[in-house]
Design a protein around this motif. Structure first.
Motif, PDB file in Angstrom:
ATOM      1  N   VAL A 120      10.051   7.948  -1.621  1.00  0.00           N
ATOM      2  CA  VAL A 120       8.435   7.681  -1.140  1.00  0.00           C
ATOM      3  C   VAL A 120       7.760   8.898  -2.194  1.00  0.00           C
ATOM      4  O   VAL A 120       7.792   9.356  -2.603  1.00  0.00           O
ATOM      5  N   CYS A 121       6.643   7.719  -2.296  1.00  0.00           N
ATOM      6  CA  CYS A 121       5.354   8.964  -3.174  1.00  0.00           C
ATOM      7  C   CYS A 121       4.717  10.053  -2.772  1.00  0.00           C
ATOM      8  O   CYS A 121       4.464  10.315  -2.069  1.00  0.00           O
ATOM      9  N   ALA A 122       3.971  10.570  -3.637  1.00  0.00           N
ATOM     10  CA  ALA A 122       3.713  11.795  -3.112  1.00  0.00           C
ATOM     11  C   ALA A 122       2.535  11.365  -2.409  1.00  0.00           C
ATOM     12  O   ALA A 122       2.432  12.387  -1.627  1.00  0.00           O
ATOM     13  N   ASP A 123       1.699  10.720  -2.727  1.00  0.00           N
ATOM     14  CA  ASP A 123       0.430  10.154  -2.158  1.00  0.00           C
ATOM     15  C   ASP A 123       0.722  10.115  -0.711  1.00  0.00           C
ATOM     16  O   ASP A 123       0.871  10.150   0.277  1.00  0.00           O
ATOM     17  N   CYS A 124       2.298   8.625  -0.315  1.00  0.00           N
ATOM     18  CA  CYS A 124       2.457   9.161   1.303  1.00  0.00           C
ATOM     19  C   CYS A 124       3.315  10.202   1.965  1.00  0.00           C
ATOM     20  O   CYS A 124       2.738  10.265   3.087  1.00  0.00           O
ATOM     21  N   GLU A 125       3.774  10.405   0.773  1.00  0.00           N
ATOM     22  CA  GLU A 125       4.312  12.424   1.572  1.00  0.00           C
ATOM     23  C   GLU A 125       3.645  13.049   1.792  1.00  0.00           C
ATOM     24  O   GLU A 125       2.707  13.348   2.983  1.00  0.00           O
ATOM     25  N   THR A 142       4.781   3.699   3.383  1.00  0.00           N
ATOM     26  CA  THR A 142       4.666   3.317   2.720  1.00  0.00           C
ATOM     27  C   THR A 142       3.796   2.679   1.723  1.00  0.00           C
ATOM     28  O   THR A 142       2.907   2.366   2.245  1.00  0.00           O
ATOM     29  N   CYS A 143       3.720   2.581   0.156  1.00  0.00           N
ATOM     30  CA  CYS A 143       2.896   1.790   0.033  1.00  0.00           C
ATOM     31  C   CYS A 143       3.027   0.613  -1.444  1.00  0.00           C
ATOM     32  O   CYS A 143       4.002   1.191  -1.425  1.00  0.00           O
ATOM     33  N   THR A 144       2.468   0.701  -2.604  1.00  0.00           N
ATOM     34  CA  THR A 144       2.399  -0.364  -3.354  1.00  0.00           C
ATOM     35  C   THR A 144       3.608   0.334  -4.186  1.00  0.00           C
ATOM     36  O   THR A 144       4.763  -0.321  -4.951  1.00  0.00           O
ATOM     37  N   ASN A 145       3.405   1.320  -3.960  1.00  0.00           N
ATOM     38  CA  ASN A 145       4.014   2.317  -5.756  1.00  0.00           C
ATOM     39  C   ASN A 145       5.190   2.880  -4.957  1.00  0.00           C
ATOM     40  O   ASN A 145       6.021   3.690  -5.684  1.00  0.00           O
ATOM     41  N   CYS A 146       5.834   3.049  -3.714  1.00  0.00           N
ATOM     42  CA  CYS A 146       7.167   3.699  -3.200  1.00  0.00           C
ATOM     43  C   CYS A 146       7.464   2.545  -2.002  1.00  0.00           C
ATOM     44  O   CYS A 146       7.344   1.824  -1.257  1.00  0.00           O
ATOM     45  N   GLY A 147       8.660   2.579  -1.452  1.00  0.00           N
ATOM     46  CA  GLY A 147       9.656   2.573  -0.898  1.00  0.00           C
ATOM     47  C   GLY A 147      10.545   1.432  -0.770  1.00  0.00           C
ATOM     48  O   GLY A 147      11.105   1.443  -2.345  1.00  0.00           O
TER      49      GLY A 147
HETATM   50 ZN    ZN Z   1       3.606   5.520  -1.234  1.00  0.00          ZN
END
Ligand code: ZN
Ligand code: ZN
Ligand code: ZN
Length: 798
Positions: A120-125, A142-147
């Motif tokens: 999980v990226c910092a934004d999603c967290e 989740t987003c394009t940068n994580c998951g």
């Molecule tokens: Zn994310």
């Protein structure tokens, strides 16, 4: 003031088509392209096909040139561009000012690499814990940068219908985000929210709780209560328990049939990690990396008492930080709940002993009731199972490297480029810590960790994984396996090869070539130092302390040095009982067995008598040059360990004992004898250890001196046999030992060699398949030259 017309209006527009290959799907590459093109005022489009991202841009030549530069310079963090090419196209007359993202095309080219699963990226967290956010406490944020990626992809190109998210229809708000190029979730295939995403629930006995907060509160309560909690994660189910609950930890050991092999601990953050282990800045960086592996760290002497039970007798402890939103929620206080959130939990794969990890709903229904008391479950299917990865961190001379111990989630399936085009092929790997490797002819895709091939369940999982990956990547036309006639994997390959050629590859040769392959140095002359526990030798003895010379053709080798052979009595029994190897080594060194010796004390009188007879007659003995067994023997002599419960246990403890030695202790001189024939004989060293122990020498100092003695012997043999070769590779399971790795490197670099060590695949048998694939590819290419590409055979032995 009147402006002169800008050159742009005078110069005719330029149109260029870019093709970008590498890890460029599922990592936010198209939105990135969209943003750059828009900023530069370019028109055109971007899309995915199964092999690459294709882009056409039109605008001023300056802007088009700048565009290409920025693609390379500013690519998103998870993207790995392996190749970028462009062609000039005639400009379109009707200038449209639009830049568009077009739908994916399936052109049947070689498929693009699939990205690994990312924490999980910092934004999603931040969203996860922001009460104002619509994904507040949503376990699938989740987003394009994580998951999740690798574990949910069913086919290529990577688009939602080909993932396990296909059955979850997007709600209007998610759909708007998905289609908005300015949004962080633009084309994020696993996008979800509480309205449309997968559902999580808690179940135990007759209780089922579907409300998210209540489900987490129930799981936390169960943990606090000493229960074993099953948790469905990214690559499979885990089992969790409170690390400070003796009863829970031992129940977990019993259910997993795992006597003393350490468990990993999931800790809330770095601050908690620092209470359990020494965490350097380098360790912290690897712990927090997007791959979020289990990092093996030095346990603190004042660590919470529980840590000892989690990894009994083990000076290292495996820690990991939360990587899925479910982990974050489990370790955070549930609003309104009476139960305090745990700061750390034992987290281990849901399986028995070395069987494969449980990951499907059907499998969970059968196996989980025997393993877990309660389960935190969800309905996003896992398509490909993937265990947690394990690494050690090596920092020397200001450089920090990850040393992979188990390469799985977060790293798989990033490919290794073999640098030449051969036939598509399947290498089936080894017997322990199995992984296999499928190449499309050029790129070698190593599988996730499968496990030890001793059980029917593992063999089934292996077969299933091979079929799954071949289904996605295409059928191999050539196979490779280890030379060992009793390896399950070799037998599998023989049964399944049909009329396809099968190459049988010597174990240590594969280790050395895996190192060359991951450094993209196939064809470079190298002296390979391959030290491990066991590998079938070309002379049908047990090899494991090998020094091999490879010239410009990496698929051939010469054995130029090895550890002197000692008699190994009783195969597996000798592996599990280091005292037996100590007695064998003493026998070899002609040092009489005496009552005060630790290995003699570990044996019964009958065992001593039998071994003496066996060694004297050679009956029931196999000669072995295994370095792993020498480490076992010395661990036994020094009283470190007489019986092992998992592979490498004695060697790990010996390493940590050595690392604890003071500098004065290190002055005890120990030496192996190195002959002109490249044979390293431990006899004088073993005799010296026995004498030193009688004189009351400190065992830590002797352990350290032993490491130096091995490194010195390596350096001597290498200098003796290297000739013009200036590259040395250190590989094989013994080189999971960071102290030995570092000492060998220092001595060899001091002697003017360039030293290669593993960074991508493990030095242990988990890295074997890559070497097999590379050797088989080179063998096939040579056969093509000779117009005889038909039959495989034993390759390499000289
Ligand atoms: Zn994310
Ligand atoms: Zn939604
Ligand atoms: Zn090996």
């Amino acid at each position: 003031m009147i402006h002169a017309p800008t050159p742009a209006t005078l110069v005719p527009p330029q149109r260029r088509r870019f093709t970008v290959a590498g890890v460029v799907q599922g990592v936010g590459f198209r939105p990135f392209v969209y943003r750059v093109a828009s900023e530069l005022g370019l028109s055109g489009f971007v899309g995915n096909d199964s092999a690459s991202v294709f882009i056409e841009v039109q605008g001023t030549p300056t802007a088009v040139g700048e565009f290409g530069d920025r693609l390379l310079r500013e690519a998103p963090p998870l993207a790995v561009i392996s190749d970028m090419s462009w062609t000039e196209l005639p400009a379109h007359h009707l200038q449209d000012n639009d830049f568009r993202i077009v739908s994916s095309r399936d052109e049947g080219n070689a498929p693009t690499p699939i990205p690994p699963d990312i924490a999980v990226c910092a934004d999603c967290e931040a969203e996860l814990f922001d009460p104002a956010d619509r994904r507040y406490r949503h376990p699938f944020v989740t987003c394009t940068n994580c998951g999740p990626r690798f574990t949910i992809i069913r086919g290529l190109p990577y688009d939602r219908p080909k993932t396990t998210m296909a059955d979850f229809g997007m709600c209007d708000r998610c759909s708007a985000e998905y289609h908005d190029p300015g949004d962080r979730r633009f084309h994020a295939q696993p996008i979800a929210c509480p309205d449309c995403g997968p559902k999580l629930w808690f179940s135990g006995g007759d209780v089922r709780i579907d409300e998210v907060d209540a489900a987490f509160a129930a799981a936390q309560h169960a943990l606090a209560d000493g229960s074993i909690v099953g948790i469905k994660g990214i690559g499979g189910y885990h089992l969790a328990c409170a690390p400070d609950n003796h009863r829970a930890v031992s129940a977990l050991r019993q259910r997993k049939a795992r006597h003393s092999k350490p468990f990993a601990v999931l800790v809330r953050d770095l601050e908690v990690a620092r209470r359990y282990a020494e965490v350097s800045a380098a360790d912290a960086a690897v712990l927090s990396s997007p791959a979020r592996p289990v990092v093996l760290l030095r346990r603190r002497s004042d660590a919470p008492a529980a840590a000892a039970e989690v990894a009994p007798g083990n000076p290292l402890i495996g820690l990991m930080l939360p990587y899925s939103p479910i982990h974050h929620l489990l370790l955070a206080q549930v609003p309104g709940s009476q139960t305090a959130a745990p700061q750390a939990i034992v987290l281990t794969s849901a399986n028995r002993s070395d069987e494969p990890i449980c990951y499907t709903e059907d499998d969970a229904a059968k196996r989980m009731p025997k393993l877990a008391d309660v389960v935190l479950d969800h309905n996003r299917p896992i398509h490909v199972p993937c265990d947690d990865s394990v690494v050690r961190v090596v920092s020397e001379g200001g450089e920090v490297r990850e040393l992979p111990i188990r390469r799985s989630r977060g790293y798989v399936p990033l490919p290794v480029d073999l640098g030449r085009y051969g036939p598509p092929m399947l290498a089936v790997g080894g017997e322990l810590k199995n992984t296999f490797c499928l190449s499309d002819g050029r790129r070698a895709y190593c599988s996730a960790h499968i496990g030890d091939m001793g059980t029917v369940a593992t063999l089934k999982a292996f077969t299933h994984s091979v079929r799954q990956l071949c289904g996605m990547r295409g059928q191999p036309t050539r196979l490779a396996a280890d030379l060992h006639p009793r390896y399950v994997t070799r037998n599998w390959a023989e049964h399944n090869a049909g009329d396809r050629p099968l190459d049988l590859i010597q174990h240590h040769h594969a280790h050395v070539v895996s190192l060359l392959a991951e450094h993209e140095m196939l064809g470079s002359p190298i002296i390979g130092v391959a030290f491990d526990g066991t590998g079938y030798g070309c002379d049908e003895t047990v090899w494991g302390g090998e020094i091999l010379r490879l010239g410009g053709d990496s698929h051939r080798f010469t054995r130029v040095g090895h550890l002197a052979e000692v008699p190994m009595a009783g195969g597996d029994v000798a592996v599990r009982n280091p005292w037996r190897m100590a007695l064998a080594t003493l026998w070899h060194a002609r040092v009489p067995w005496t009552a005060e010796m630790a290995p003699v004390q570990a044996a019964t009188a009958a065992e001593l008598l039998l071994l003496r007879t066996q060694f004297a007659s050679g009956r029931g003995c196999v000669p072995t040059s295994s370095m792993g067994r020498l480490f076992d023997a010395v661990a036994s002599l020094l009283g470190v360990r007489q019986h092992i419960d998992y592979e490498g246990q004695a060697a790990i403890e010996l390493e940590v004992l050595a690392a604890s030695a003071s500098d004065e202790a290190a002055t005890i001189p120990l030496r192996m004898n190195v002959g002109g024939n490249g044979i390293m004989d431990p006899a004088p060293m073993v005799a010296a250890i026995v004498t030193a122990l009688r004189d009351g020498a400190d065992s830590a100092g002797l352990a350290l001196a032993f490491h130096y003695a091995v490194a010195m012997a390596v350096s001597e043999v290498v200098c003796q046999v290297a000739g013009n070769t200036r590259i040395v590779g250190l590989t094989g399971g013994v080189f999971q030992n960071v102290l030995l790795l570092r000492t060998c490197r220092q001595l060899l670099e001091g002697a003017g060699f360039t030293v290669l060590t593993h960074r991508i695949v493990p030095p242990n048998d988990g890295g074997l398949a890559l070497g097999q694939a590379a050797i088989s590819t080179l063998t096939a290419l040579e056969r093509c030259d000779q117009d005889d590409a038909q039959s495989g055979r034993i390759t390499g032995c000289a």
